[in-house]
Structures are given as C-alpha cells and as structure tokens.
Scaffold this active site. Structure first.
Site, PDB file in Angstrom:
ATOM      1  N   HIS A 163     -10.118  -5.258  -3.367  1.00 33.16           N
ATOM      2  CA  HIS A 163      -8.797  -5.496  -2.768  1.00 33.16           C
ATOM      3  C   HIS A 163      -8.945  -5.895  -1.318  1.00 33.16           C
ATOM      4  CE1 HIS A 163      -9.825  -1.200  -2.489  1.00 33.16           C
ATOM      5  NE2 HIS A 163      -9.210  -1.202  -1.315  1.00 33.16           N
ATOM      6  N   ASP A 184       0.850  -1.187   0.000  1.00 33.95           N
ATOM      7  CA  ASP A 184       0.000   0.000   0.000  1.00 33.95           C
ATOM      8  C   ASP A 184       0.889   1.242   0.000  1.00 33.95           C
ATOM      9  OD1 ASP A 184      -3.212   0.546   0.983  1.00 33.95           O
ATOM     10  OD2 ASP A 184      -1.786   2.215   1.125  1.00 33.95           O
ATOM     11  N   ILE A 185       0.518   2.228  -0.778  1.00 34.82           N
ATOM     12  CA  ILE A 185       1.326   3.441  -0.933  1.00 34.82           C
ATOM     13  C   ILE A 185       1.293   4.304   0.336  1.00 34.82           C
ATOM     14  CG2 ILE A 185      -0.417   5.052  -1.866  1.00 34.82           C
ATOM     15  CD1 ILE A 185       1.641   5.580  -4.181  1.00 34.82           C
ATOM     16  N   HIS A 202      -6.911  -5.825   2.273  1.00 36.17           N
ATOM     17  CA  HIS A 202      -5.767  -5.257   2.985  1.00 36.17           C
ATOM     18  C   HIS A 202      -5.212  -6.326   3.924  1.00 36.17           C
ATOM     19  CE1 HIS A 202      -6.715  -0.842   2.278  1.00 36.17           C
ATOM     20  NE2 HIS A 202      -7.905  -1.360   2.043  1.00 36.17           N
ATOM     21  N   VAL A 244     -10.875   2.895  -3.663  1.00 38.10           N
ATOM     22  CA  VAL A 244     -10.472   2.441  -4.995  1.00 38.10           C
ATOM     23  C   VAL A 244     -11.466   1.363  -5.442  1.00 38.10           C
ATOM     24  CG1 VAL A 244      -8.658   1.334  -6.358  1.00 38.10           C
ATOM     25  CG2 VAL A 244      -8.038   2.980  -4.565  1.00 38.10           C
TER      26      VAL A 244
HETATM   27  P1  AMP Z   1      -9.737   1.413   0.287  1.00 37.92           P
HETATM   28  O1  AMP Z   1     -10.000   2.606   1.161  1.00 37.92           O
HETATM   29  O2  AMP Z   1     -10.062   0.114   0.957  1.00 37.92           O
HETATM   30  O3  AMP Z   1     -10.358   1.549  -1.081  1.00 37.92           O
HETATM   31  O4  AMP Z   1      -8.171   1.364   0.114  1.00 37.92           O
HETATM   32  C1  AMP Z   1      -7.481   1.835  -0.996  1.00 37.92           C
HETATM   33  C2  AMP Z   1      -6.024   1.760  -0.645  1.00 37.92           C
HETATM   34  O5  AMP Z   1      -5.277   1.887  -1.829  1.00 37.92           O
HETATM   35  C3  AMP Z   1      -5.545   2.846   0.315  1.00 37.92           C
HETATM   36  O6  AMP Z   1      -5.034   2.236   1.493  1.00 37.92           O
HETATM   37  C4  AMP Z   1      -4.476   3.578  -0.494  1.00 37.92           C
HETATM   38  O7  AMP Z   1      -3.382   3.985   0.293  1.00 37.92           O
HETATM   39  C5  AMP Z   1      -4.084   2.528  -1.521  1.00 37.92           C
HETATM   40  N1  AMP Z   1      -3.529   3.053  -2.757  1.00 37.92           N
HETATM   41  C6  AMP Z   1      -4.026   4.060  -3.517  1.00 37.92           C
HETATM   42  N2  AMP Z   1      -3.262   4.251  -4.612  1.00 37.92           N
HETATM   43  C7  AMP Z   1      -2.249   3.332  -4.538  1.00 37.92           C
HETATM   44  C8  AMP Z   1      -1.137   3.018  -5.364  1.00 37.92           C
HETATM   45  N3  AMP Z   1      -0.890   3.679  -6.504  1.00 37.92           N
HETATM   46  N4  AMP Z   1      -0.301   2.031  -4.966  1.00 37.92           N
HETATM   47  C9  AMP Z   1      -0.539   1.364  -3.823  1.00 37.92           C
HETATM   48  N5  AMP Z   1      -1.584   1.588  -3.003  1.00 37.92           N
HETATM   49  C10 AMP Z   1      -2.428   2.571  -3.349  1.00 37.92           C
END
Ligand code: AMP
Ligand code: ZN
Length: 112
Positions: A96, A29-30, A98, A92
C-alpha cells in the site's frame, strides 16, 4: 481470504473508497495521521514493494496516488510513503502507498 486489504478490495470489509478501478483501490486510512490520509493498493495481492515486479502495476499505483492527491485537493503538497517489510515498519502485509496531506508534514522522511 485472510488478508485484510484483499478483503477491503473485495468489498468484504467496509472502507471509505476514494477511487477504484479494475486494478487499484484507494480508501481512507482508519487512523489518519493527517487531514487527508488515503491508502492506495493493488487489487491483486502483493506482499510489499519488495515483491513488486510488475512495472505496469507500479505505474498504475503511482498514477492513482496522484489522482487521489488531486481528488483530495492537495495542491499545497502531499507525501507518498511505502513502508516495506519489518525494518520499514510495515504492519499490513499487502502493498500500500500512503498519500498524506492537508497540513505541513515537516522534513522527516517517515510517516508523521
Ligand atoms: P503500514 O504501517 O504502512 O503497514 O500501514 C498500515 C495502515 O493501515 C495503518 O496506517 C493503519 O491505520 C491502516 N489500516 C489498518 N486497518 C485498516 C482498515 N480496516 N481500514 C483502513 N485502514 C486501515
Ligand atoms: Zn492482500
């Protein structure tokens, strides 16, 4: 292709891959919320857990999450979270999981 995680799965956007196979990809995760914070996604686009109707893929995602936990040496424990849709706080729009660990995560059933 406009979906961020589809583009990561296709290698169009760089990510730190933890594991990858024909069906699933796991990457860091970024904005990590714990010392180890890895996202596990299906390669094919699925909007969220709400739309997931493929049990075989569901099993692959869960098994990959366990593999990630072992690869990250999270023997002290870890947490798996799937935020789905608006009330779930999903940001997103590509399914996914976590995988979080590397510190005590408390008792909250939400993303720390
Ligand atoms: P969610 O709130 O469950 O949709 O989580 C989306 C996650 O994606 C968040 O924890 C972000 O930090 C992560 N995220 C967003 N863009 C990227 C990226 N380019 N690379 C890795 N993680 C990302
Ligand atoms: Zn996608």
């Amino acid at each position: 292709m406009s979906c961020l995680f589809c583009r990561i799965a296709a290698g169009e956007i760089p990510s730190q891959t933890v594991l990858a196979d024909e069906h699933v990809v796991a990457f860091r995760d970024i904005r990590p919320q714990a010392p180890s914070h890895v996202l596990v996604i299906p390669r094919r686009h699925v909007d969220s857990l709400w739309e997931l109707d493929d049990r075989e893929l569901a099993g692959r995602l869960l098994a990959a999450a366990a593999e990630v936990a072992r690869a990250e040496k999270l023997e002290q424990g870890f947490r798996l979270i799937a935020n789905a849709r608006e009330h779930g706080g999903q940001e997103v729009g590509h399914l996914h999981l976590h995988v979080l660990g590397g510190r005590p995560l408390g008792r909250m059933l939400s993303k720390p």
